[in-house]
Design a protein around this motif. Structure first.
Motif, short mmCIF file in Angstrom:
data_model
loop_
_atom_site.label_atom_id
_atom_site.label_comp_id
_atom_site.label_asym_id
_atom_site.label_seq_id
_atom_site.Cartn_x
_atom_site.Cartn_y
_atom_site.Cartn_z
N ILE A 8 44.56 40.43 57.88
CA ILE A 8 44.21 41.79 57.49
C ILE A 8 42.70 41.93 57.52
O ILE A 8 41.97 41.12 56.96
CB ILE A 8 44.74 42.10 56.07
N GLU A 9 42.25 42.94 58.19
CA GLU A 9 40.81 43.22 58.21
C GLU A 9 40.42 43.88 56.89
O GLU A 9 41.01 44.88 56.48
CB GLU A 9 40.47 44.15 59.38
N ILE A 10 39.44 43.29 56.23
CA ILE A 10 39.02 43.80 54.93
C ILE A 10 37.75 44.63 55.11
O ILE A 10 36.79 44.19 55.74
CB ILE A 10 38.75 42.65 53.94
N SER A 11 37.76 45.81 54.52
CA SER A 11 36.59 46.68 54.60
C SER A 11 35.48 46.17 53.70
O SER A 11 35.69 45.26 52.88
CB SER A 11 36.97 48.10 54.19
N GLN A 12 34.29 46.76 53.84
CA GLN A 12 33.19 46.40 52.94
C GLN A 12 33.55 46.66 51.49
O GLN A 12 33.19 45.89 50.59
CB GLN A 12 31.92 47.18 53.31
N LEU A 13 34.28 47.75 51.24
CA LEU A 13 34.71 48.05 49.88
C LEU A 13 35.63 46.96 49.35
O LEU A 13 35.54 46.55 48.19
CB LEU A 13 35.41 49.40 49.81
N GLY A 14 36.52 46.48 50.22
CA GLY A 14 37.44 45.44 49.82
C GLY A 14 36.72 44.14 49.52
O GLY A 14 37.07 43.42 48.57
N VAL A 15 35.71 43.82 50.33
CA VAL A 15 34.92 42.61 50.10
C VAL A 15 34.18 42.72 48.78
O VAL A 15 34.15 41.78 47.98
CB VAL A 15 33.93 42.38 51.26
N LEU A 16 33.57 43.88 48.52
CA LEU A 16 32.85 44.09 47.27
C LEU A 16 33.80 43.95 46.08
O LEU A 16 33.47 43.30 45.07
CB LEU A 16 32.21 45.48 47.26
N GLU A 17 34.99 44.53 46.19
CA GLU A 17 35.97 44.44 45.11
C GLU A 17 36.35 42.98 44.85
O GLU A 17 36.46 42.55 43.70
CB GLU A 17 37.21 45.25 45.47
N ALA A 18 36.52 42.21 45.92
CA ALA A 18 36.87 40.79 45.79
C ALA A 18 35.75 40.01 45.11
O ALA A 18 36.00 39.14 44.27
CB ALA A 18 37.18 40.20 47.16
N VAL A 19 34.50 40.31 45.47
CA VAL A 19 33.36 39.60 44.89
C VAL A 19 33.27 39.90 43.40
O VAL A 19 33.07 39.00 42.57
CB VAL A 19 32.05 40.00 45.61
N PHE A 21 35.66 40.87 41.42
CA PHE A 21 36.81 40.26 40.76
C PHE A 21 36.57 38.77 40.54
O PHE A 21 36.81 38.23 39.46
CB PHE A 21 38.07 40.48 41.59
N ALA A 22 36.06 38.09 41.57
CA ALA A 22 35.83 36.65 41.48
C ALA A 22 34.70 36.32 40.50
O ALA A 22 34.74 35.30 39.81
CB ALA A 22 35.50 36.08 42.86
N ALA A 23 33.70 37.21 40.43
CA ALA A 23 32.55 36.96 39.55
C ALA A 23 32.96 37.01 38.08
O ALA A 23 32.52 36.19 37.28
CB ALA A 23 31.44 37.97 39.82
N GLY A 24 33.80 37.95 37.74
CA GLY A 24 34.23 38.08 36.34
C GLY A 24 33.14 38.68 35.48
O GLY A 24 33.28 39.79 34.97
N ASN A 25 32.05 37.97 35.29
CA ASN A 25 30.94 38.46 34.49
C ASN A 25 30.11 39.47 35.29
O ASN A 25 30.20 39.52 36.52
CB ASN A 25 30.05 37.30 34.06
N PRO A 26 29.30 40.28 34.61
CA PRO A 26 28.45 41.24 35.32
C PRO A 26 27.55 40.54 36.32
O PRO A 26 27.04 39.45 36.07
CB PRO A 26 27.63 41.88 34.18
N ILE A 27 27.34 41.18 37.44
CA ILE A 27 26.49 40.63 38.50
C ILE A 27 25.51 41.72 38.94
O ILE A 27 25.90 42.88 39.12
CB ILE A 27 27.34 40.12 39.68
N THR A 28 24.25 41.38 39.08
CA THR A 28 23.22 42.39 39.36
C THR A 28 23.32 42.90 40.79
O THR A 28 23.91 42.25 41.67
CB THR A 28 21.82 41.81 39.13
N TYR A 70 26.83 44.85 37.36
CA TYR A 70 28.09 45.56 37.59
C TYR A 70 29.26 44.62 37.32
O TYR A 70 29.21 43.43 37.65
CB TYR A 70 28.17 46.05 39.04
N GLN A 71 30.32 45.16 36.73
CA GLN A 71 31.49 44.36 36.40
C GLN A 71 32.77 45.14 36.67
O GLN A 71 32.86 46.33 36.33
CB GLN A 71 31.44 43.95 34.92
N LEU A 72 33.71 44.47 37.30
CA LEU A 72 35.04 45.04 37.49
C LEU A 72 35.78 44.88 36.17
O LEU A 72 35.95 43.76 35.68
CB LEU A 72 35.76 44.32 38.62
N ALA A 73 36.22 45.98 35.58
CA ALA A 73 36.78 45.92 34.23
C ALA A 73 38.03 46.78 34.11
O ALA A 73 38.29 47.66 34.94
CB ALA A 73 35.73 46.39 33.22
#
Length: 220
Positions: A8-19, A21-28, A70-73
């Motif tokens: 599956i080709e992942i868009s830039q938005l998908g890559v950002l969402e994955a990053v 999610f994987a980070a968990g904590n806020p990332i600048t 930024y944090q996925l929450a």
């Protein structure tokens, strides 16, 4: 042989969402830019686009800006359901401990003795609990007799309460506004606390003041 799964080709938005999610904590934004190999402005625009996309599809997740990053929450509307996950582990903060945390948040840096003067009770257990949860930390020593430990809040505190910086804390009511809502008994106690605070401030100034010339020891 089993059929190979289609890539599956992942868009830039998908890559950002994955990053996120994987980070968990806020990332600048700067850290995200380095990971995504974009400039900071482009990264910030991508974050805003992903937040809008999550809103558009009524996702249970959102992006919040907290602790300088930024944090996925979890979306607030889903809290009531998601918090059931933690029912097996009780990590709730008691009311007395929350009072102590509030004092540290608004008065930091602050010593244990100063917290106890405000609360009127000993706070060893509350401070220990907050240190264990990494909501507060030792941030230095006060330059007075005995050099007591100063306490302040941590990035964990910011993340837990969804605050980006301490400047986002609500304004405390003025002394006059606080006193206006007290009954006669509370007002008497309030005045006693005010007198104790004034005496403590005077004692602190006396301890911090340099020795007068007449009090200086003779030169050897």
């Amino acid at each position: 042989m089993p059929e190979t799964a289609e890539r599956i080709e992942i868009s830039q938005l998908g890559v950002l969402e994955a990053v996120l999610f994987a980070a968990g904590n806020p990332i600048t934004a700067a850290e995200l830019a380095r990971i995504l190999q974009l400039d900071v402005l482009g990264t910030q625009n991508l974050v805003a686009e992903l937040k809008s996309e999550l809103d558009r599809r009524h996702s249970g997740l959102t992006i919040r800006q907290v602790a300088g990053g930024y944090q996925l929450a979890t979306r607030p509307e889903a809290f009531a359901i998601v918090e059931r996950l933690s029912e097996v582990v009780d990590r709730k903060i008691s009311a007395p401990t929350m009072e102590t945390l509030s004092i540290v948040a608004f008065k930091q840096p602050i010593t244990k003795a100063e917290i106890e003067q405000i609360r009127g009770v000993r706070v060893e257990r509350a401070l220990q609990k907050l240190l264990e949860l990494e909501l507060i930390a030792e941030v230095g020593r006060k330059n007075v007799l005995g050099r007591p430990i100063l306490y302040g809040t941590t990035e964990t505190f910011l993340r837990c309460f969804g605050i980006n910086t301490l400047e986002d804390l609500p304004e405390l009511p003025t002394t006059e506004e606080a006193a206006a809502g007290l009954d006669a008994e509370q007002m008497e106690l309030f005045q006693e606390v005010q007198q104790l605070q004034s005496q403590n401030d005077a004692d602190t100034e006396e301890q911090e003041a340099p020795m007068a010339h007449d009090d200086m020891p003779p030169a050897e």
